[in-house]
Design an enzyme around this catalytic site. Structure first.
Site, PDB file in Angstrom:
ATOM      1  N   GLU A 136      11.105  -4.361   5.395  1.00 28.97           N
ATOM      2  CA  GLU A 136      10.095  -3.923   6.546  1.00 28.97           C
ATOM      3  C   GLU A 136      10.264  -3.756   7.695  1.00 28.97           C
ATOM      4  O   GLU A 136       9.761  -3.448   8.792  1.00 28.97           O
ATOM      5  CB  GLU A 136       8.790  -4.556   6.154  1.00 28.97           C
ATOM      6  CG  GLU A 136       8.293  -4.525   4.766  1.00 28.97           C
ATOM      7  CD  GLU A 136       7.665  -3.194   4.431  1.00 28.97           C
ATOM      8  OE1 GLU A 136       8.025  -2.320   5.117  1.00 28.97           O
ATOM      9  OE2 GLU A 136       7.385  -2.865   3.230  1.00 28.97           O
ATOM     10  N   TYR A 184       0.999  -1.279  -0.056  1.00 32.58           N
ATOM     11  CA  TYR A 184      -0.023   0.205  -0.028  1.00 32.58           C
ATOM     12  C   TYR A 184       0.742   1.308  -0.213  1.00 32.58           C
ATOM     13  O   TYR A 184       0.365   2.553  -0.164  1.00 32.58           O
ATOM     14  CB  TYR A 184      -0.908   0.024   1.170  1.00 32.58           C
ATOM     15  CG  TYR A 184      -0.136  -0.309   2.437  1.00 32.58           C
ATOM     16  CD1 TYR A 184       0.563   0.950   3.135  1.00 32.58           C
ATOM     17  CD2 TYR A 184       0.133  -1.207   3.071  1.00 32.58           C
ATOM     18  CE1 TYR A 184       1.154   0.667   4.203  1.00 32.58           C
ATOM     19  CE2 TYR A 184       0.827  -1.584   4.356  1.00 32.58           C
ATOM     20  CZ  TYR A 184       1.450  -0.595   4.786  1.00 32.58           C
ATOM     21  OH  TYR A 184       2.436  -0.493   5.750  1.00 32.58           O
ATOM     22  N   GLY A 185       2.306   1.002   0.093  1.00 36.19           N
ATOM     23  CA  GLY A 185       3.079   2.256   0.409  1.00 36.19           C
ATOM     24  C   GLY A 185       4.167   2.334  -0.741  1.00 36.19           C
ATOM     25  O   GLY A 185       4.118   2.342  -1.899  1.00 36.19           O
ATOM     26  N   THR A 186       5.292   2.551  -0.055  1.00 36.32           N
ATOM     27  CA  THR A 186       6.627   2.621  -1.146  1.00 36.32           C
ATOM     28  C   THR A 186       6.833   1.406  -1.896  1.00 36.32           C
ATOM     29  O   THR A 186       7.763   1.571  -2.770  1.00 36.32           O
ATOM     30  CB  THR A 186       7.851   3.087  -0.170  1.00 36.32           C
ATOM     31  OG1 THR A 186       8.235   1.832   0.555  1.00 36.32           O
ATOM     32  CG2 THR A 186       7.507   4.140   0.786  1.00 36.32           C
ATOM     33  N   LEU A 187       6.251   0.154  -1.775  1.00 36.68           N
ATOM     34  CA  LEU A 187       6.669  -0.662  -2.686  1.00 36.68           C
ATOM     35  C   LEU A 187       5.640  -0.776  -3.736  1.00 36.68           C
ATOM     36  O   LEU A 187       5.938  -1.491  -4.868  1.00 36.68           O
ATOM     37  CB  LEU A 187       6.408  -2.190  -1.736  1.00 36.68           C
ATOM     38  CG  LEU A 187       7.417  -2.501  -0.852  1.00 36.68           C
ATOM     39  CD1 LEU A 187       6.992  -3.669   0.171  1.00 36.68           C
ATOM     40  CD2 LEU A 187       8.807  -3.101  -1.651  1.00 36.68           C
TER      41      LEU A 187
END
Length: 172
Positions: free
Chosen positions: A89, A14-17
């Site tokens: 992570e 949901y983010g930087t990936l």
């Protein structure tokens, strides 16, 4: 070509990936080695808090029913790919924890149980309170611009210590 075996781990990012975000290079690398495959866009079945913390780092917080339904991407990854994602992570240092989450394919309404990286329970709930319980539904490209990667953070910084100090502080 190689490959890390069966792609049996399903990870919702949901983010930087996500594609067009700062850490997507890791998934691209896994895809190139047959250790990951992009499945498609998904939305969480329940609502969850999604906030950014220090260094513009996005955190999904394990409080179903709060926040909004979150838009993200689903990937299937190999065991080897999962090890690399867990490393990024900070699973061992308790930055994030990988927990089950149900996601929906809006096109066919299919619901599947997968996993996502949530802010570690040691600070997640306090971070939500600290952010005024205001979350977003998507970590957008503009949010990604504010992200500061590990190499660009202060040399001796520990995100874990800094986030603890941040959520413990009483001032805004």
């Amino acid at each position: 070509m190689g490959g890390g075996g069966a792609l049996t781990n399903h990870i919702f990012v949901y983010g930087t990936l996500k594609r067009n975000h700062p850490n997507h290079f890791l998934l691209q690398d896994l895809i190139s080695k047959n250790d990951a495959v992009y499945v498609g866009q998904r939305t969480t079945r329940s609502s969850y808090p999604l906030v950014t913390g220090l260094y513009g780092i996005p955190y999904l917080i394990n409080q179903p029913g709060s926040g909004q339904r979150i838009l993200g991407e689903l990937y299937s990854v190999s065991k080897r790919g999962l090890v690399r994602l867990d490393e990024l992570e900070g699973i061992k240092v308790e930055h994030y924890e990988r927990l089950p989450v149900e996601v929906v394919d809006e096109e066919c309404n299919g619901v599947v149980s997968v996993e996502a990286y949530f802010a570690h329970r040691s600070f997640g709930e306090r971070l939500w309170v600290k952010k005024g319980k205001v979350g977003m539904c998507e970590f957008g490209v503009n949010d990604g611009v504010l992200y500061v990667g590990p190499k660009d953070r202060p040399r001796f910084s520990s995100v874990i210590d800094e986030i603890e100090a941040f959520v413990s502080s009483t001032s805004d």
